[in-house]
Design a protein around this motif. Structure first.
Motif, short mmCIF file in Angstrom:
data_model
loop_
_atom_site.label_atom_id
_atom_site.label_comp_id
_atom_site.label_asym_id
_atom_site.label_seq_id
_atom_site.Cartn_x
_atom_site.Cartn_y
_atom_site.Cartn_z
N ARG A 1 0.83 -1.22 0.00
CA ARG A 1 0.00 0.00 0.00
C ARG A 1 0.86 1.27 0.00
N ASP A 2 2.01 1.22 -0.70
CA ASP A 2 2.92 2.36 -0.70
C ASP A 2 2.68 3.20 -1.96
N GLY A 3 1.64 4.04 -1.91
CA GLY A 3 1.24 4.83 -3.07
C GLY A 3 2.31 5.79 -3.53
N GLU A 4 3.04 6.36 -2.56
CA GLU A 4 4.05 7.35 -2.89
C GLU A 4 5.18 6.72 -3.71
N ALA A 5 5.66 5.59 -3.23
CA ALA A 5 6.75 4.91 -3.94
C ALA A 5 6.26 4.41 -5.31
N LEU A 6 5.00 3.96 -5.35
CA LEU A 6 4.44 3.47 -6.60
C LEU A 6 4.39 4.59 -7.63
N ALA A 7 3.92 5.77 -7.18
CA ALA A 7 3.89 6.92 -8.08
C ALA A 7 5.30 7.29 -8.52
N GLY A 8 6.25 7.21 -7.57
CA GLY A 8 7.63 7.53 -7.90
C GLY A 8 8.21 6.59 -8.95
N LEU A 9 7.72 5.36 -8.94
CA LEU A 9 8.19 4.36 -9.91
C LEU A 9 7.53 4.57 -11.28
N LEU A 10 6.22 4.88 -11.25
CA LEU A 10 5.47 4.98 -12.51
C LEU A 10 5.67 6.32 -13.21
N ASP A 11 5.83 7.37 -12.43
CA ASP A 11 5.86 8.72 -12.98
C ASP A 11 6.91 8.93 -14.07
N PRO A 12 8.15 8.46 -13.85
CA PRO A 12 9.17 8.73 -14.89
C PRO A 12 8.98 7.89 -16.15
N MET A 13 8.15 6.86 -16.10
CA MET A 13 7.95 6.01 -17.30
C MET A 13 7.09 6.74 -18.31
N PRO A 14 7.26 6.42 -19.61
CA PRO A 14 6.25 6.87 -20.56
C PRO A 14 4.89 6.30 -20.13
N LEU A 15 3.82 7.06 -20.38
CA LEU A 15 2.50 6.63 -19.93
C LEU A 15 2.13 5.25 -20.46
N SER A 16 2.49 4.99 -21.75
CA SER A 16 2.08 3.70 -22.31
C SER A 16 2.75 2.55 -21.55
N GLN A 17 3.99 2.79 -21.10
CA GLN A 17 4.68 1.75 -20.35
C GLN A 17 4.06 1.57 -18.96
N ALA A 18 3.78 2.69 -18.30
CA ALA A 18 3.16 2.62 -16.98
C ALA A 18 1.82 1.90 -17.07
N LEU A 19 1.05 2.24 -18.11
CA LEU A 19 -0.25 1.59 -18.28
C LEU A 19 -0.07 0.10 -18.53
N ARG A 20 0.93 -0.24 -19.39
CA ARG A 20 1.17 -1.65 -19.68
C ARG A 20 1.47 -2.43 -18.39
N GLU A 21 2.29 -1.82 -17.52
CA GLU A 21 2.63 -2.49 -16.27
C GLU A 21 1.38 -2.71 -15.41
N LEU A 22 0.51 -1.69 -15.35
CA LEU A 22 -0.68 -1.83 -14.51
C LEU A 22 -1.66 -2.84 -15.08
N LEU A 23 -1.72 -2.91 -16.41
CA LEU A 23 -2.64 -3.87 -17.03
C LEU A 23 -2.14 -5.31 -16.85
N LEU A 24 -0.84 -5.45 -16.54
CA LEU A 24 -0.31 -6.78 -16.29
C LEU A 24 -0.74 -7.32 -14.92
N LEU A 25 -1.17 -6.41 -14.04
CA LEU A 25 -1.57 -6.83 -12.69
C LEU A 25 -2.90 -7.57 -12.74
N ALA A 26 -3.14 -8.39 -11.72
CA ALA A 26 -4.46 -9.00 -11.58
C ALA A 26 -5.47 -7.87 -11.33
N PRO A 27 -6.74 -8.07 -11.75
CA PRO A 27 -7.71 -6.97 -11.65
C PRO A 27 -7.80 -6.31 -10.27
#
Lengths: 454, 454
Positions: free
Chosen positions: B22-48
């Motif tokens: 539940r570490d939203g801050e670190a998660l945002a820190g990880l996703l933010d520098p990625m291109p959006l399409s990559q960040a989205l791809r990573e999230l879509l890989l997660l279970a629903p």
């Protein structure tokens, strides 16, 4: 007035008449109020030499707009047929990125002749731009950047914006960029910054660090950046860091649309920029080039059937179901191809994700294969009154559906990884494999169960 | 630090861990520098349910950017699974045109719950926008317009532009519009006009008449206008002439890209917005819906073969060539479909041009039919040593190629005229007709020439 628009007269007929009368003014008066796509449609309906005359008669600005509206290949063909001087006059009206696209596709001789007629500085810009790859920042940028020096003030920018200089139009949507003595962009100034500062303020006081892209930055990456940032344009730098142009959001969006449309064409077997006003033999030859490759693949698939002629002769009903199995699996496979192409274009899969894609497709393939296999099995059973025939056809379709979606899902990724164009080759590869596998499955199962089928 | 980006660690694994912690801050820190399409791809890989948690954990602004990047149907699904309050918080970060797209596709209950959590005025805007048709100016516009009154001065605009108000961002790329007391747009002011006038000058002194579009103006027409005019946005008026929003060039370009991509999918048999992170059964069901229609058509085609079983039994070699003739003609027909779809989207043909298109296609069809017929005829002759077999197969393919390109070229125009979606139905219609015609041609010719074939 000769060129007055008569609501009842046939517009095409009027255009033909005005071209024949060499009445450029009336022709422009007729075409100008139309949407560009309609004006272009009318001109493409003319015979090629009438079309050439029409482009020679109308004002250069209108001709330029029409060229810009036309598919690239049509535009290039139109320009190649013009006198160099007239071509230069029309091309001069285009933005430098479009100039480079057109000039870049001309024969070297035509290109040189037109460039010789152009302003030397503009011609140099075009030569420079035409050297960059399509669908990179270099290939999509305009050469004109709205640049200022470190010593310039807010007032200098406002005077530039307010000037009546035609060149100003070329900076549309650009922010002022500040470049240092080496031509490196070191700052960008916001509109808000300009409006809230004194006219005497130095730009360096209110500038922020610019986001730049390299000339080689590919279209996908540019789309990513523009979807994340509100900018209307981005400064483009050479490998040595010099500012060499500006790529606009509109140019990136337009290139993405063109790419999507050309991929859709290629998936259906049309390679190149075909519209029906092109010469018959060119259209015919291009389509044949793709189809002939398909003939070879079809012959390979047919040889599978040929190998089982004895089985077919014994159970002729099989022949009824062979095309059905290959067609249905082909459709399933095409669905998988389409989803892979889309996910590639959205950046949702990369070539390295082939295994994951295969798992996802295989899951769909197993379910759909079983459903379609049962459906077609029941049809075959009911039709010929033989449950074993139903079993053979149903099992073959089920297995081949699984094969088809696996191939269809994975092949575009593999082609992309191999540096091939997945849009051109995915379909034929899919077809040959699913046809051969489908025929083999049906016929070998039928051979094995022969005693039960006859 | 828990969320530090470790170049060697598996990013997907890190994301899973941060979601679990539940570490939203670190998660945002990880996703933010990625291109959006990559960040989205990573999230879509997660279970629903992990994906839901990730969207709950990150800042609303980032969640909004990811929603905007996602295909529409994915975005809607993500929002439907959120708490109404959180959904409202995220949707509040989107531009009003995107808000309306998302809200418009939600279940009524979900939509109402989210709108209830939003600012009343914003919610009213969204309800209003969601009521307009997709791919019209109304459906593509944002509700926020940068408007001024007749009594306002240049200074008022400059203060607006310079203000730190967040709403200003929503006017990006808009020119100031002047509206009268009835809300009708009566003028627009250029940047150059603003900069060259005194702050005290009335806007009415420097404004020019605005080009407006109606809420019902379709996407094609908007593309035409934006390709002719340099504007970044156009004011949109209701039927009563009131200014109700502004449609931007970027929104039009984006809608055109989405439409092109969705048409490409539909031509290949994928109806809907499939990406592979959707639930398996949904993907499977949708694909089956289209395929089942195909089964029926295939059975109809197979019944033609079935009617000639005697002929087939006598000349079993025919069975080898049946799928080849139907497949080759299908490919030729698909090329014609693709060119018609493209010309429709470019506005180069209209449904009334069906006859002209047919002439153009028939010309290609005759040439390509003869070439392909001769090729395949020679193959059949050489393979089985019987020239008459070559004649039957070659003639059938030649004739069927002509039929296929005629159908393929004209059917999209006819479907469009009938108000049907040419992308969904052209392929299946083409297939059934060319299959039936191909089988009939081969088998009836073979029947007629039977004595020469056996």
């Amino acid at each position: 007035m000769a060129g007055a628009i008569d609501g009842n007269a046939d517009v095409s007929e009027q255009i033909r008449r005005l071209v024949a009368e060499r009445d450029g003014e009336a022709l422009a008066g007729l075409l100008d109020p139309m949407p560009l796509s309609q004006a272009l449609r009318e001109l493409l309906l003319l015979a090629p030499d009438q079309r050439d005359q029409a482009f020679a008669l109308v004002p250069a600005a209108l001709a330029a707009e029409l060229l810009e509206e036309a598919p690239n290949e049509i535009a290039v063909d139109l320009v190649e047929r013009m006198e160099a001087e007239r071509a230069a006059e029309i091309i001069d009206e285009l933005d430098s990125d479009i100039q480079a696209d057109v000039i870049g596709e001309l024969d070297q001789d035509d290109a040189d002749a037109i460039l010789a007629e152009m302003d030397a500085e503009d011609a140099a810009d075009v030569r420079r731009l035409a050297a960059y790859e399509d669908n990179t920042a270099g290939g999509l940028m305009v050469a004109e950047a709205f640049t200022f020096r470190e010593s310039d003030t807010v007032g200098a920018v406002l005077r530039g914006l307010a000037s009546e200089d035609d060149d100003f139009e070329r900076y549309r949507g650009q922010h002022p960029y500040i470049v240092d003595e080496n031509g490196h962009p070191i700052g960008v100034v916001s509109l808000r910054g300009l409006l809230t500062s004194k006219r005497g303020a130095k730009l360096t006081e209110i500038m922020s660090a610019p986001l730049t892209v390299r000339v080689a930055t590919p279209l996908d990456e540019l789309q990513d950046i523009f979807s994340e940032k509100p900018f209307l344009g981005l400064p483009v730098v050479e490998t040595d860091g010099r500012l060499v142009g500006v790529v606009s959001r509109a140019a990136v969006d337009f290139a993405a649309l063109e790419r999507a449309e050309s991929e859709s064409l290629k998936l259906q077997g049309v390679v190149g920029d075909e519209v029906r006003s092109m010469p018959l033999l060119l259209r015919s030859r291009r389509r044949l080039a793709w189809l002939s490759a398909n003939i070879v693949l079809n012959i390979m698939a047919a040889s599978v059937i040929s190998a089982y002629e004895e089985t077919l002769a014994a159970v002729i009903a099989i022949a009824v179901f062979l095309p059905m199995v290959s067609d249905m699996s082909g459709c399933s496979g095409n669905q998988a191809v389409a989803v892979s192409m889309r996910e590639l274009s959205l950046g949702l899969v990369r070539p390295v994700d082939a295994f994951r894609v295969w798992i996802k497709e295989a899951s769909v393939g197993i379910i759909n294969g079983i459903v379609l296999g049962i459906l077609i099995g029941i049809v075959a059973w009911a039709w010929k009154g033989n449950p074993y025939l139903g079993l053979v056809i149903g099992a073959a379709l089920a297995a081949n559906t699984l094969i088809a979606v696996s191939i269809g899902g994975v092949v575009p990724l593999l082609l992309k990884r191999l540096g091939q164009d997945p849009a051109v080759a995915s379909g034929p590869l899919l077809t040959i494999i699913t046809d051969m596998a489908g025929f083999f499955l049906v016929l070998s199962l039928a051979s094995a169960m022969m005693p039960l089928l006859v």
